[in-house]
Design a protein around this motif. Sequence first.
Motif, PDB file in Angstrom:
ATOM      1  N   THR A  97      24.488  21.062 -25.364  1.00 34.85           N
ATOM      2  CA  THR A  97      25.918  21.349 -25.422  1.00 34.85           C
ATOM      3  C   THR A  97      26.245  22.293 -26.569  1.00 34.85           C
ATOM      4  OG1 THR A  97      26.473  19.205 -24.444  1.00 34.85           O
ATOM      5  CG2 THR A  97      28.213  20.334 -25.661  1.00 34.85           C
ATOM      6  N   ASP A  98      27.070  23.266 -26.273  1.00 35.03           N
ATOM      7  CA  ASP A  98      27.533  24.209 -27.291  1.00 35.03           C
ATOM      8  C   ASP A  98      28.679  23.547 -28.057  1.00 35.03           C
ATOM      9  OD1 ASP A  98      28.249  26.339 -28.834  1.00 35.03           O
ATOM     10  OD2 ASP A  98      28.444  27.770 -27.196  1.00 35.03           O
ATOM     11  N   ILE A  99      28.323  22.790 -29.077  1.00 38.10           N
ATOM     12  CA  ILE A  99      29.318  22.021 -29.833  1.00 38.10           C
ATOM     13  C   ILE A  99      30.344  22.928 -30.504  1.00 38.10           C
ATOM     14  CG2 ILE A  99      29.658  20.351 -31.695  1.00 38.10           C
ATOM     15  CD1 ILE A  99      28.381  19.193 -29.204  1.00 38.10           C
ATOM     16  N   PRO A 100      29.953  24.046 -31.136  1.00 42.29           N
ATOM     17  CA  PRO A 100      30.978  24.932 -31.722  1.00 42.29           C
ATOM     18  C   PRO A 100      31.994  25.417 -30.694  1.00 42.29           C
ATOM     19  CG  PRO A 100      28.826  25.499 -32.586  1.00 42.29           C
ATOM     20  CD  PRO A 100      28.596  24.512 -31.491  1.00 42.29           C
ATOM     21  N   TYR A 101      31.536  25.775 -29.485  1.00 45.48           N
ATOM     22  CA  TYR A 101      32.484  26.205 -28.450  1.00 45.48           C
ATOM     23  C   TYR A 101      33.395  25.055 -28.046  1.00 45.48           C
ATOM     24  CZ  TYR A 101      34.342  27.802 -23.996  1.00 45.48           C
ATOM     25  OH  TYR A 101      35.204  28.137 -22.974  1.00 45.48           O
ATOM     26  N   LEU A 102      32.836  23.862 -27.874  1.00 43.33           N
ATOM     27  CA  LEU A 102      33.649  22.713 -27.501  1.00 43.33           C
ATOM     28  C   LEU A 102      34.683  22.394 -28.570  1.00 43.33           C
ATOM     29  CD1 LEU A 102      34.167  20.396 -25.520  1.00 43.33           C
ATOM     30  CD2 LEU A 102      32.402  19.082 -26.693  1.00 43.33           C
ATOM     31  N   ARG A 103      34.306  22.566 -29.831  1.00 42.53           N
ATOM     32  CA  ARG A 103      35.247  22.299 -30.918  1.00 42.53           C
ATOM     33  C   ARG A 103      36.361  23.342 -30.944  1.00 42.53           C
ATOM     34  NH1 ARG A 103      31.675  21.142 -34.484  1.00 42.53           N
ATOM     35  NH2 ARG A 103      31.321  23.285 -35.175  1.00 42.53           N
ATOM     36  N   ARG A 104      36.009  24.611 -30.686  1.00 42.76           N
ATOM     37  CA  ARG A 104      37.022  25.673 -30.686  1.00 42.76           C
ATOM     38  C   ARG A 104      37.984  25.540 -29.519  1.00 42.76           C
ATOM     39  NH1 ARG A 104      32.464  28.903 -31.274  1.00 42.76           N
ATOM     40  NH2 ARG A 104      32.803  29.768 -29.200  1.00 42.76           N
ATOM     41  N   ASN A 105      37.502  25.060 -28.379  1.00 44.75           N
ATOM     42  CA  ASN A 105      38.313  24.998 -27.165  1.00 44.75           C
ATOM     43  C   ASN A 105      38.610  23.559 -26.752  1.00 44.75           C
ATOM     44  OD1 ASN A 105      38.236  28.030 -26.043  1.00 44.75           O
ATOM     45  ND2 ASN A 105      36.226  27.530 -26.866  1.00 44.75           N
ATOM     46  N   LEU A 106      38.639  22.657 -27.730  1.00 43.84           N
ATOM     47  CA  LEU A 106      38.846  21.249 -27.414  1.00 43.84           C
ATOM     48  C   LEU A 106      40.223  21.002 -26.804  1.00 43.84           C
ATOM     49  CD1 LEU A 106      37.708  18.384 -27.519  1.00 43.84           C
ATOM     50  CD2 LEU A 106      38.637  18.167 -29.836  1.00 43.84           C
ATOM     51  N   TYR A 107      41.235  21.693 -27.311  1.00 45.50           N
ATOM     52  CA  TYR A 107      42.584  21.495 -26.780  1.00 45.50           C
ATOM     53  C   TYR A 107      42.675  21.933 -25.321  1.00 45.50           C
ATOM     54  CZ  TYR A 107      47.550  22.247 -25.928  1.00 45.50           C
ATOM     55  OH  TYR A 107      48.815  22.237 -25.372  1.00 45.50           O
ATOM     56  N   VAL A 108      42.141  23.124 -25.026  1.00 53.64           N
ATOM     57  CA  VAL A 108      42.205  23.647 -23.655  1.00 53.64           C
ATOM     58  C   VAL A 108      41.442  22.734 -22.708  1.00 53.64           C
ATOM     59  CG1 VAL A 108      41.630  25.603 -22.169  1.00 53.64           C
ATOM     60  CG2 VAL A 108      42.491  26.005 -24.479  1.00 53.64           C
ATOM     61  N   ALA A 109      40.218  22.363 -23.090  1.00 50.22           N
ATOM     62  CA  ALA A 109      39.407  21.510 -22.225  1.00 50.22           C
ATOM     63  C   ALA A 109      40.041  20.133 -22.056  1.00 50.22           C
ATOM     64  CB  ALA A 109      37.997  21.376 -22.800  1.00 50.22           C
ATOM     65  N   SER A 433      36.746  38.166 -32.216  1.00 51.03           N
ATOM     66  CA  SER A 433      36.255  37.575 -30.977  1.00 51.03           C
ATOM     67  C   SER A 433      34.801  37.134 -31.136  1.00 51.03           C
ATOM     68  CB  SER A 433      36.381  38.576 -29.824  1.00 51.03           C
ATOM     69  OG  SER A 433      35.591  39.726 -30.077  1.00 51.03           O
ATOM     70  N   GLU A 434      34.361  36.290 -30.209  1.00 44.21           N
ATOM     71  CA  GLU A 434      32.993  35.778 -30.268  1.00 44.21           C
ATOM     72  C   GLU A 434      31.992  36.914 -30.052  1.00 44.21           C
ATOM     73  OE1 GLU A 434      30.130  32.377 -28.162  1.00 44.21           O
ATOM     74  OE2 GLU A 434      32.052  32.930 -27.274  1.00 44.21           O
ATOM     75  N   LEU A 435      30.917  36.894 -30.810  1.00 47.99           N
ATOM     76  CA  LEU A 435      29.879  37.907 -30.710  1.00 47.99           C
ATOM     77  C   LEU A 435      28.605  37.275 -30.158  1.00 47.99           C
ATOM     78  CD1 LEU A 435      28.693  40.724 -31.259  1.00 47.99           C
ATOM     79  CD2 LEU A 435      28.135  39.945 -33.571  1.00 47.99           C
ATOM     80  N   LYS A 436      28.127  37.820 -29.048  1.00 48.48           N
ATOM     81  CA  LYS A 436      26.834  37.423 -28.490  1.00 48.48           C
ATOM     82  C   LYS A 436      25.891  38.605 -28.612  1.00 48.48           C
ATOM     83  CE  LYS A 436      28.475  34.110 -25.020  1.00 48.48           C
ATOM     84  NZ  LYS A 436      28.451  33.745 -23.574  1.00 48.48           N
ATOM     85  N   LEU A 437      24.785  38.408 -29.299  1.00 47.14           N
ATOM     86  CA  LEU A 437      23.836  39.497 -29.492  1.00 47.14           C
ATOM     87  C   LEU A 437      22.419  39.019 -29.221  1.00 47.14           C
ATOM     88  CD1 LEU A 437      22.203  39.234 -32.489  1.00 47.14           C
ATOM     89  CD2 LEU A 437      24.507  39.697 -33.302  1.00 47.14           C
ATOM     90  N   LEU A 438      21.594  39.959 -28.806  1.00 49.94           N
ATOM     91  CA  LEU A 438      20.186  39.695 -28.520  1.00 49.94           C
ATOM     92  C   LEU A 438      19.344  40.584 -29.415  1.00 49.94           C
ATOM     93  CD1 LEU A 438      17.805  38.560 -26.880  1.00 49.94           C
ATOM     94  CD2 LEU A 438      18.235  40.360 -25.179  1.00 49.94           C
ATOM     95  N   ALA A 439      18.587  39.952 -30.318  1.00 48.06           N
ATOM     96  CA  ALA A 439      17.667  40.673 -31.194  1.00 48.06           C
ATOM     97  C   ALA A 439      16.252  40.507 -30.659  1.00 48.06           C
ATOM     98  CB  ALA A 439      17.757  40.145 -32.628  1.00 48.06           C
ATOM     99  N   CYS A 440      15.511  41.602 -30.605  1.00 46.77           N
ATOM    100  CA  CYS A 440      14.150  41.591 -30.050  1.00 46.77           C
ATOM    101  C   CYS A 440      13.149  41.977 -31.140  1.00 46.77           C
ATOM    102  CB  CYS A 440      14.036  42.557 -28.880  1.00 46.77           C
ATOM    103  SG  CYS A 440      15.189  42.225 -27.521  1.00 46.77           S
ATOM    104  N   VAL A 441      12.009  41.305 -31.146  1.00 43.80           N
ATOM    105  CA  VAL A 441      10.922  41.629 -32.069  1.00 43.80           C
ATOM    106  C   VAL A 441       9.605  41.549 -31.315  1.00 43.80           C
ATOM    107  CG1 VAL A 441      12.109  40.874 -34.172  1.00 43.80           C
ATOM    108  CG2 VAL A 441      10.777  39.227 -32.855  1.00 43.80           C
ATOM    109  N   HIS A 442       8.674  42.426 -31.693  1.00 46.33           N
ATOM    110  CA  HIS A 442       7.327  42.389 -31.129  1.00 46.33           C
ATOM    111  C   HIS A 442       6.371  41.636 -32.033  1.00 46.33           C
ATOM    112  CE1 HIS A 442       8.067  45.325 -27.856  1.00 46.33           C
ATOM    113  NE2 HIS A 442       8.941  45.829 -28.703  1.00 46.33           N
TER     114      HIS A 442
END
Length: 779
Positions: A97-109, A433-442
């Motif tokens: 569970t994405d607890i930070p998201y649930l905490r941010r959107n607890l009222y809406v949910a 706004s929320e930032l989703k990023l993908l970092a890649c390493v070899h």
Amino acid sequence: MDYSECFGKGEFFNPILAMGTQVSCLLVISHFFQLLLKPLGQPAPLAQILSGFVLGPSCLSHIDSVKAFFFYNSTEYYETMVLYARMIIMFLIGLETDIPYLRRNLYVASVIAGGSCLVCTLFALAATTFIYEEIGAHGSAFMMALTLAVILSNTASPFVIRLAHDLKFASTDLGRLAISCSLLGDGYAAFLLIVMSRKKRNDAFSIWFFLGILYFVIVIAVVFVNRYVANWLNRRNRNQKYLKNTELFVLLAILFVAAMSLETMGFNSIIGCFLIGAMFPRGGKTGRTLLTKLTYTVHNFILPIYFGYSGFKADVTFMSNLRGFAIVAILILLSIGGKVTGTLAACFHLKIPLNQGVLLAFLMNLKGHVDLLALTIVLEDKVMSSQLFYNLMVAAVVVNSLIWGPIIASVVKREGNIFGYMHVAFEFQSPESELKLLACVHNPRPLATMIGLVATFTSENIAITPYLMHLIELPEKTKTNLLYHQKEEDELSDDDDYGGNDEVEINEAVDIFAFETGVNIRQSKVVAPFARMYSDICEFAEDSRTSFIILPFHKHQRIDGKLESGKEGIRITNQKVHRFAKCSVAILVDRGLTAGASLTSNSGSLQHVAMLFFGGPDDREALGLSKRLGMHHHVNLTVIRFLHASQKLENIGIDVAYLDKDVLMAISNREPENDMDNKAMSDFFNRYVTSGQVGYIEKHVENGGETAMALRDMADVYSMFVVGKGAGCNSLITGLSDWEECPELGKVGDYLASSDFDLSGSVLVIQQHRSSRNGDGDQ
């Protein structure tokens, strides 16, 4: 020896063997249905419930010989198996569970889940008297009302989560909101089960209240024990990738002992197992091992058994007469009406679009979790003596899920605009706004700078979801006439060994970052040839809805400070990701200790970062990303805008005037591209520069030669340079093309990354996504 004694008196098979055969049949039939339904876009839970439905009394077990084999003296074993499966499932759901998201959107949910549950509860109370009289029940009408309330209001969170992942919308905002609402709906249904347990035990309220307090004391105690054990296991054997199986069994034993203690007290362990999983430490190899081992086991074995057993319990033969069919139909219609009415009313209050509200209402109709548990409790404790009521309710729950599974799949497929990958460029994003990023390493070489760069985007008030992908080259298979025992040792490999010690170092760095920042980096691993590696990166970025991909440069820094070329396949991968990715892409030229690398340590040192702005969409994208960098309290950001020398004399560019304490900018109207550049810069200037949060410098140059000189003058001032890949046909960088070696970096980025340029800071080169790059013509 009489072998019949091994199986019981006169029984051909004992219950345990029968249960094992049933589980095997469930798995085989569910995978068969998955093969049939997957091309039609149907989710896996539908195939699993359908397999149990076919194997149960509604179909095959309606035959007397099959029924005798599966049902005779084995019901308790089935229920025990499902009990342990439910514990593992809820623990894993809590762990994922994405607890930070649930905490941010607890009222809406809470509003959405509360609205649907409230209306369904009212419908259940209204229908209790009618159903009680129609089926001729004997027992407590209040218990029937509670049971109906659980059936109508419950939303099966395992079903919603699994369906969302199968249909690939679990990472969308709507998917995460639906999962949060289903979890809260499960919590409400579990609370009603607690009330039911109070009714059936007939204990004094003081005793029941004391046991309720003891329930949460046990959960809190297990949470602290898990934290201590997890930290101890993380410190033990640091050179290992994962925990040993014995250590994993110890953690699961703690869970089972705690859950069985709660069950023995007369309460269900659904909430307890979820809370234990939700509060389990995510960082370290302990959490990583649990996620890796449990995810595979639960998704491939436990969930098919759990969903299959719910279908196995349904007996639609009781719907053969009109009365039974009418009761099931009324119950399904009440569930639909309650969920749709309550959810749409809540979405109207929250100003959620109608099409999203309808889909949320459909998802809230998925059942087959707490409701089946409530029916089992009612039947086993004989508080409701009507077997007909039990069979009709189970049939209604299972038929309801079989109906809504295909409907939701078709709606998701049709409403592709809701769940499609809708990338929003940093140029137009709000930095809050929320930032989703993908970092890649070899390999671990650029990891310190890569993770440090992720740290610059972290903030207390801004949500961030970082992913780290370990890219491992899969060597091409070469033909050989040697037998296996004739091969050299280095020619023998195992898929599990891909990554080797590099993976241990990467895990260690990620664990340290999580400990110091409190941000959990979600890891993944790709093993593929360089020719196909880009497709795995782009597909993962699309599935996880990331808005930013960071790739390592194919060159690495030597001890003398010069850049040395690595594998050519890394460069080809970067170029293909640039071409096919559906989001912004950046290449990080790592030069060791730079802006981000020291931010993960709590040194408090101030890092100086420069954003070079020449104009164009890529530079505007870099400017938009710089807004997030400038918000970090350890980053001193300076935006350096390069303008033609003639604009200095003509006073063209940014003209700041003060009027009524508001900052206004006069924007020149030369060309559309210049207008967009000036507008983006004016907005940035008014918000960040005038407030003193970001520095601003203008450099006036004639050509690329003067630009190169200006860049050399600032080489030792800044520890990181952020620049866009392309600046169009800008005359300010025309002279830099003589040094261009890597076109994927652009002219300015290639100059900063060249071995001849004496630069101590790292370089981040950003390319804004433009849909024209991904057409068929590019293939």
